[in-house]
Design a protein around this motif. Structure first.
Motif, PDB file in Angstrom:
ATOM      1  N   THR A 139      -1.944   7.188   0.270  1.00  0.00           N
ATOM      2  CA  THR A 139      -0.861   6.241   0.025  1.00  0.00           C
ATOM      3  C   THR A 139      -0.646   5.441   1.302  1.00  0.00           C
ATOM      4  O   THR A 139      -0.470   6.019   2.378  1.00  0.00           O
ATOM      5  N   ILE A 140      -0.683   4.139   1.178  1.00  0.00           N
ATOM      6  CA  ILE A 140      -0.555   3.240   2.323  1.00  0.00           C
ATOM      7  C   ILE A 140       0.861   2.668   2.304  1.00  0.00           C
ATOM      8  O   ILE A 140       1.287   2.101   1.297  1.00  0.00           O
ATOM      9  N   TRP A 141       1.575   2.814   3.412  1.00  0.00           N
ATOM     10  CA  TRP A 141       2.964   2.339   3.454  1.00  0.00           C
ATOM     11  C   TRP A 141       3.126   1.390   4.636  1.00  0.00           C
ATOM     12  O   TRP A 141       3.189   1.816   5.780  1.00  0.00           O
ATOM     13  N   ILE A 142       3.184   0.105   4.321  1.00  0.00           N
ATOM     14  CA  ILE A 142       3.191  -0.944   5.347  1.00  0.00           C
ATOM     15  C   ILE A 142       4.622  -1.445   5.565  1.00  0.00           C
ATOM     16  O   ILE A 142       5.341  -1.696   4.595  1.00  0.00           O
ATOM     17  N   HIS A 143       4.983  -1.589   6.834  1.00  0.00           N
ATOM     18  CA  HIS A 143       6.358  -1.955   7.154  1.00  0.00           C
ATOM     19  C   HIS A 143       6.511  -3.318   7.819  1.00  0.00           C
ATOM     20  O   HIS A 143       5.891  -3.603   8.843  1.00  0.00           O
ATOM     21  N   ASP A 144       7.353  -4.097   7.221  1.00  0.00           N
ATOM     22  CA  ASP A 144       8.050  -5.216   7.832  1.00  0.00           C
ATOM     23  C   ASP A 144       7.310  -6.545   8.011  1.00  0.00           C
ATOM     24  O   ASP A 144       6.129  -6.697   7.735  1.00  0.00           O
ATOM     25  N   TYR A 145       8.096  -7.502   8.487  1.00  0.00           N
ATOM     26  CA  TYR A 145       7.697  -8.903   8.469  1.00  0.00           C
ATOM     27  C   TYR A 145       6.557  -9.248   9.411  1.00  0.00           C
ATOM     28  O   TYR A 145       5.943 -10.299   9.284  1.00  0.00           O
ATOM     29  N   GLN A 146       6.245  -8.340  10.353  1.00  0.00           N
ATOM     30  CA  GLN A 146       5.109  -8.628  11.237  1.00  0.00           C
ATOM     31  C   GLN A 146       3.781  -8.449  10.501  1.00  0.00           C
ATOM     32  O   GLN A 146       2.745  -8.927  10.955  1.00  0.00           O
ATOM     33  N   LEU A 147       3.807  -7.750   9.362  1.00  0.00           N
ATOM     34  CA  LEU A 147       2.558  -7.353   8.694  1.00  0.00           C
ATOM     35  C   LEU A 147       2.509  -7.783   7.221  1.00  0.00           C
ATOM     36  O   LEU A 147       1.923  -7.101   6.386  1.00  0.00           O
ATOM     37  N   MET A 148       3.083  -8.921   6.914  1.00  0.00           N
ATOM     38  CA  MET A 148       3.198  -9.330   5.504  1.00  0.00           C
ATOM     39  C   MET A 148       1.868  -9.638   4.816  1.00  0.00           C
ATOM     40  O   MET A 148       1.796  -9.655   3.598  1.00  0.00           O
ATOM     41  N   LEU A 149       0.827  -9.915   5.583  1.00  0.00           N
ATOM     42  CA  LEU A 149      -0.462 -10.244   4.962  1.00  0.00           C
ATOM     43  C   LEU A 149      -1.339  -9.015   4.752  1.00  0.00           C
ATOM     44  O   LEU A 149      -2.349  -9.068   4.056  1.00  0.00           O
ATOM     45  N   VAL A 150      -0.949  -7.907   5.371  1.00  0.00           N
ATOM     46  CA  VAL A 150      -1.798  -6.716   5.367  1.00  0.00           C
ATOM     47  C   VAL A 150      -2.017  -6.137   3.957  1.00  0.00           C
ATOM     48  O   VAL A 150      -3.150  -5.793   3.610  1.00  0.00           O
ATOM     49  N   PRO A 151      -0.965  -6.031   3.116  1.00  0.00           N
ATOM     50  CA  PRO A 151      -1.209  -5.425   1.788  1.00  0.00           C
ATOM     51  C   PRO A 151      -2.323  -6.133   1.004  1.00  0.00           C
ATOM     52  O   PRO A 151      -3.215  -5.474   0.471  1.00  0.00           O
ATOM     53  N   GLN A 152      -2.289  -7.446   0.987  1.00  0.00           N
ATOM     54  CA  GLN A 152      -3.305  -8.198   0.259  1.00  0.00           C
ATOM     55  C   GLN A 152      -4.696  -8.016   0.875  1.00  0.00           C
ATOM     56  O   GLN A 152      -5.701  -7.929   0.166  1.00  0.00           O
ATOM     57  N   MET A 153      -4.746  -7.948   2.197  1.00  0.00           N
ATOM     58  CA  MET A 153      -6.030  -7.770   2.889  1.00  0.00           C
ATOM     59  C   MET A 153      -6.646  -6.409   2.566  1.00  0.00           C
ATOM     60  O   MET A 153      -7.856  -6.278   2.395  1.00  0.00           O
ATOM     61  N   VAL A 154      -5.788  -5.389   2.491  1.00  0.00           N
ATOM     62  CA  VAL A 154      -6.277  -4.055   2.139  1.00  0.00           C
ATOM     63  C   VAL A 154      -6.673  -4.035   0.661  1.00  0.00           C
ATOM     64  O   VAL A 154      -7.732  -3.521   0.291  1.00  0.00           O
ATOM     65  N   ARG A 155      -5.830  -4.628  -0.165  1.00  0.00           N
ATOM     66  CA  ARG A 155      -6.072  -4.670  -1.618  1.00  0.00           C
ATOM     67  C   ARG A 155      -7.403  -5.350  -1.944  1.00  0.00           C
ATOM     68  O   ARG A 155      -8.123  -4.945  -2.864  1.00  0.00           O
ATOM     69  N   ALA A 156      -7.745  -6.381  -1.180  1.00  0.00           N
ATOM     70  CA  ALA A 156      -8.995  -7.104  -1.425  1.00  0.00           C
ATOM     71  C   ALA A 156     -10.206  -6.183  -1.291  1.00  0.00           C
ATOM     72  O   ALA A 156     -11.201  -6.339  -2.007  1.00  0.00           O
ATOM     73  N   GLU A 157     -10.118  -5.216  -0.365  1.00  0.00           N
ATOM     74  CA  GLU A 157     -11.232  -4.296  -0.133  1.00  0.00           C
ATOM     75  C   GLU A 157     -11.127  -3.023  -0.974  1.00  0.00           C
ATOM     76  O   GLU A 157     -12.125  -2.414  -1.316  1.00  0.00           O
ATOM     77  N   ARG A 158      -9.891  -2.602  -1.241  1.00  0.00           N
ATOM     78  CA  ARG A 158      -9.662  -1.350  -1.990  1.00  0.00           C
ATOM     79  C   ARG A 158      -8.703  -1.630  -3.140  1.00  0.00           C
ATOM     80  O   ARG A 158      -7.514  -1.338  -3.064  1.00  0.00           O
TER      81      ARG A 158
END
Length: 186
Positions: A139-158
């Motif tokens: 389970t990946i839990w990403i926090h806050d406004y500094q990392l708003m693009l990360v979920p989509q970037m991870v989702r693209a690969e996984r």
């Protein structure tokens, strides 16, 4: 047996690194997210990924591997950032564009293309760090406004991995949000 883990991702790790006399010491941070997430993180089956607070320029080469093992003792893994990346991503886009804009301080929001480019690059660094450590059951839990693009970037690969994103500041109305030149990507 295989244990799925929780991977927590935030701009800063929940530990502070102190360098003295060529030795490294990792001390748990106090306050905010570090404290709030402690119960999740101390479960043992978790990994926390973030920036160590030291730029690449500040880390003596001979200490790099010591830092990794000191962080590992705290269940943490670092994302390496240069001084320029910290400036553009954290002090620049996160704190001079997103933070004021999302708090309705339009007149204080700066829209700098270079900061946005660095924000994207650093978000990709965080995503790559997650992808290197994550199993599909995690389970990946990403926090806050500094990392708003990360979920989509991870989702693209996984595409099938479980991702949570928590924004710790208000998300603005469309009237405000649409003034962001990169709103589509965000």
């Amino acid at each position: 047996s295989f244990m799925a883990k929780t991977i927590i991702i935030s701009n800063r790790l929940p530990v502070q690194l102190q360098i003295s006399n060529g030795d490294i010491n990792a001390v748990p941070s106090v306050g905010g997210l570090a404290t709030g997430m402690k119960s999740v993180h101390s479960g043992g089956d978790s990994l926390w990924i973030g920036w160590s607070g030291l730029t690449d320029e500040e880390i003596p080469e001979e200490l790099a591997s010591k830092i990794d093992s000191a962080l590992a003792e705290h269940g943490s893994s670092k994302v390496n950032l240069t001084e320029e990346e910290v400036d553009g991503f954290y002090y620049g886009f996160s704190n001079r564009t997103v933070w004021p804009l999302f708090h309705y301080f339009l007149e204080y929001s700066e829209f700098e293309l270079k900061s946005w480019e660095i924000y994207k690059k650093v978000n990709q660094k965080f995503a790559d760090a997650i992808l290197a450590k994550a199993d599909n059951e995690d389970t990946i839990w990403i926090h806050d406004y500094q990392l708003m693009l990360v979920p989509q970037m991870v989702r693209a690969e996984r595409p099938d991995i479980s991702i949570g994103f928590f924004l710790h500041i208000p998300f603005p109305s469309y009237e405000i949000f649409r003034t962001l030149p990169w709103r589509k990507e965000v």
